[in-house]
Enzyme design. Structure first.
Site, PDB file in Angstrom:
ATOM      1  N   ASP A 138      -4.260  21.885 -44.090  1.00  0.00           N
ATOM      2  CA  ASP A 138      -3.017  21.273 -44.559  1.00  0.00           C
ATOM      3  C   ASP A 138      -2.604  20.142 -43.616  1.00  0.00           C
ATOM      4  OD1 ASP A 138      -0.137  21.126 -45.632  1.00  0.00           O
ATOM      5  OD2 ASP A 138      -0.921  22.829 -46.764  1.00  0.00           O
ATOM      6  N   HIS A 175       5.011  20.269 -44.411  1.00  0.00           N
ATOM      7  CA  HIS A 175       4.383  20.999 -45.513  1.00  0.00           C
ATOM      8  C   HIS A 175       3.498  22.129 -45.000  1.00  0.00           C
ATOM      9  CE1 HIS A 175       1.425  21.577 -48.839  1.00  0.00           C
ATOM     10  NE2 HIS A 175       2.445  21.297 -49.625  1.00  0.00           N
ATOM     11  N   SER A 393       1.747  24.895 -54.038  1.00  0.00           N
ATOM     12  CA  SER A 393       1.492  24.909 -52.594  1.00  0.00           C
ATOM     13  C   SER A 393       2.094  26.122 -51.920  1.00  0.00           C
ATOM     14  CB  SER A 393       2.081  23.648 -51.942  1.00  0.00           C
ATOM     15  OG  SER A 393       1.300  22.525 -52.199  1.00  0.00           O
TER      16      SER A 393
END
Length: 448
Positions: A138, A175, A393
């Site tokens: 990620d 994120h 996600s």
């Protein structure tokens, strides 16, 4: 270090990483930049610089000229590396967050409807993921976050980009930190939030440098995860729609090669299904990558409407207009394109801006804010905190954490057996369309 030059633009409408928005540009590197190569097991010319070796496969990422690759007897096939931009759902930009220093005493357990819906506290009576390893591929995991410092393996965490930094996030992109918390947050000494597998060994594989990630870096991180004996690798990223023909065919072939190797080595690849509201089952000319690659456990997203606020207007904040297992408005779907559904958060767009806590329907976990701490009006410090995000996600790491628990309880299981246990335990909620669920909604207790 690879020096970027002029880039040709390969326009694939709607391609994205980890977000809901469509129309993202996919840029293909020119012949003087990076390439993904399938080798014949022979050495490459000295004029070609190897950026990533991928031990165990016939793949490599290289820098050199197209002419040198064409003339090399060691090359089976090649194509330009491709970069994708990370776009998060617009609703994610509207939510508040807590700094860690301001969070003590807040009702964290109440805000984590996803863990309650999956019965994670009950599952922890059996295992918390001891003896397992999960890689998060990620945007980087903030190692100073109090809920992630414990599970994070700093020795194995890596930066796969060429930006010269370490595994930690660049700038304000949290994120990966949120995804990692969903997998393995360990409650920060009792004042933080919970992950599904807080006792797993968490490895950060950063493939984003700011807003972009290269396909070659993602492939290298998948192979690395297998080679460090990760039981699970979470990829909350993807590109859609990618044409099935031309370069898309090559990218799919090399992706399948890397993913097949990872599965053979015992690494289950848990991948977000994407957030385009697309029917992947019937999109014949395009493919979603990597979630439609070989051995992918593709995850769609579900979420409640009205969690902790009066969505149906009856004066009660304890009932829901939609349950946690209902499909999220943005999720991709398709019976054979999706393996499982799991909590990823939903949102009522009509409630945004009305003063109600509509964001409670998103997934609450670890984040950070990017703040100006030296007074020059420029952000310079990543401050650990807690906040909400939605997306497939967020659904994928709920499954990745569940997979770690199944592996912990069944140490002899290989990757396919862990996936089979999750699929056998899942079921499609009554009254909902199977096309959103694949084998069904994640049932953690039955999987254990």
């Amino acid at each position: 270090m690879v020096h970027s030059t002029r880039r040709d633009v390969l326009k694939i409408s709607g391609a994205l990483l980890g977000g809901i928005a469509v129309g993202t540009t996919v840029t293909a590197a020119t012949s003087t930049d990076r390439f993904i190569v399938q080798t014949k097991g022979r050495g490459l010319p000295k004029s070609i610089e190897v950026v990533h070796e991928m031990p165990g496969t016939d793949l490599a990422a290289v820098s050199g000229t197209e002419g040198a690759l064409q003339s090399s007897r060691g090359v089976r096939g090649f194509a330009p590396d491709v970069e994708f931009e990370l776009n998060e759902p617009p609703v994610n930009a509207e939510v508040p967050s807590f700094d860690a220093s301001d969070y003590e005493g807040q009702p964290g357990d109440f805000l984590q409807w996803d863990k309650a819906a999956l019965n994670v506290p009950v599952a922890h009576e059996t295992t918390e993921g001891e003896g397992t390893r999960v890689a998060v591929i990620d945007s980087g995991v903030l190692e100073t976050h109090p809920d992630l410092a414990g599970p994070l393996n700093l020795d194995l965490s890596r930066n796969f980009t060429d930006d010269g930094g370490d595994h930690n996030p660049v700038g304000g992109d949290d994120h990966g930190t949120h995804v990692a918390g969903i997998v393995a947050a360990d409650n920060g000494g009792g004042i933080g939030v919970n992950g599904t597998a807080p006792k797993t060994d968490l490895v950060d594989c950063r493939v984003f440098s700011g807003p972009t990630a290269s396909f070659a870096d993602i492939l290298a991180a998948v192979v690395y995860s297998a080679n460090i004996d990760a039981d699970v690798a979470n990829l909350s990223l993807g590109a859609y729609p990618v044409p099935r023909q031309g370069l898309g065919e090559f990218y799919g072939k090399v992706l399948n090669s890397a993913m097949t190797y990872a599965n053979k080595e015992g690494t289950l690849l848990v991948i977000a299904a994407g957030n385009d509201s697309a029917d992947l089952q019937h999109d014949k000319n395009f493919i979603s990558l990597p979630n439609e690659g070989a051995q992918a456990l593709s995850v769609s997203a579900t979420g409640p409407i009205g969690y902790g606020w009066d969505a149906d207007g009856d004066g009660e904040v304890t009932d829901l207009a939609a349950p946690p297992e209902s499909p999220a408005f943005y999720t991709n779907y398709g019976t054979n394109a999706v393996t499982l559904a799991a909590p990823g958060g939903d949102a009522d767009s009509d409630a945004i801006g009305t003063g109600v806590p509509w964001f409670n329907d998103l997934v609450f976990n670890t984040v950070f804010t990017y703040e100006d701490t030296d007074g020059d009006d420029e952000p310079d410090t990543q401050v650990p905190g807690y906040g909400w995000k939605a997306g497939t996600s967020m659904a994928a790491p709920n499954v990745a954490g569940a997979a770690a628990l199944v592996k912990s309880a069944n140490p002899n299981y290989n990757a396919s057996q862990v996936e089979s246990a999750l699929k056998r335990a899942a079921d499609v909620p009554k009254g909902y369309d199977k096309t959103f669920y694949g084998s069904g909604y994640l049932n953690l207790l039955d999987a254990l």
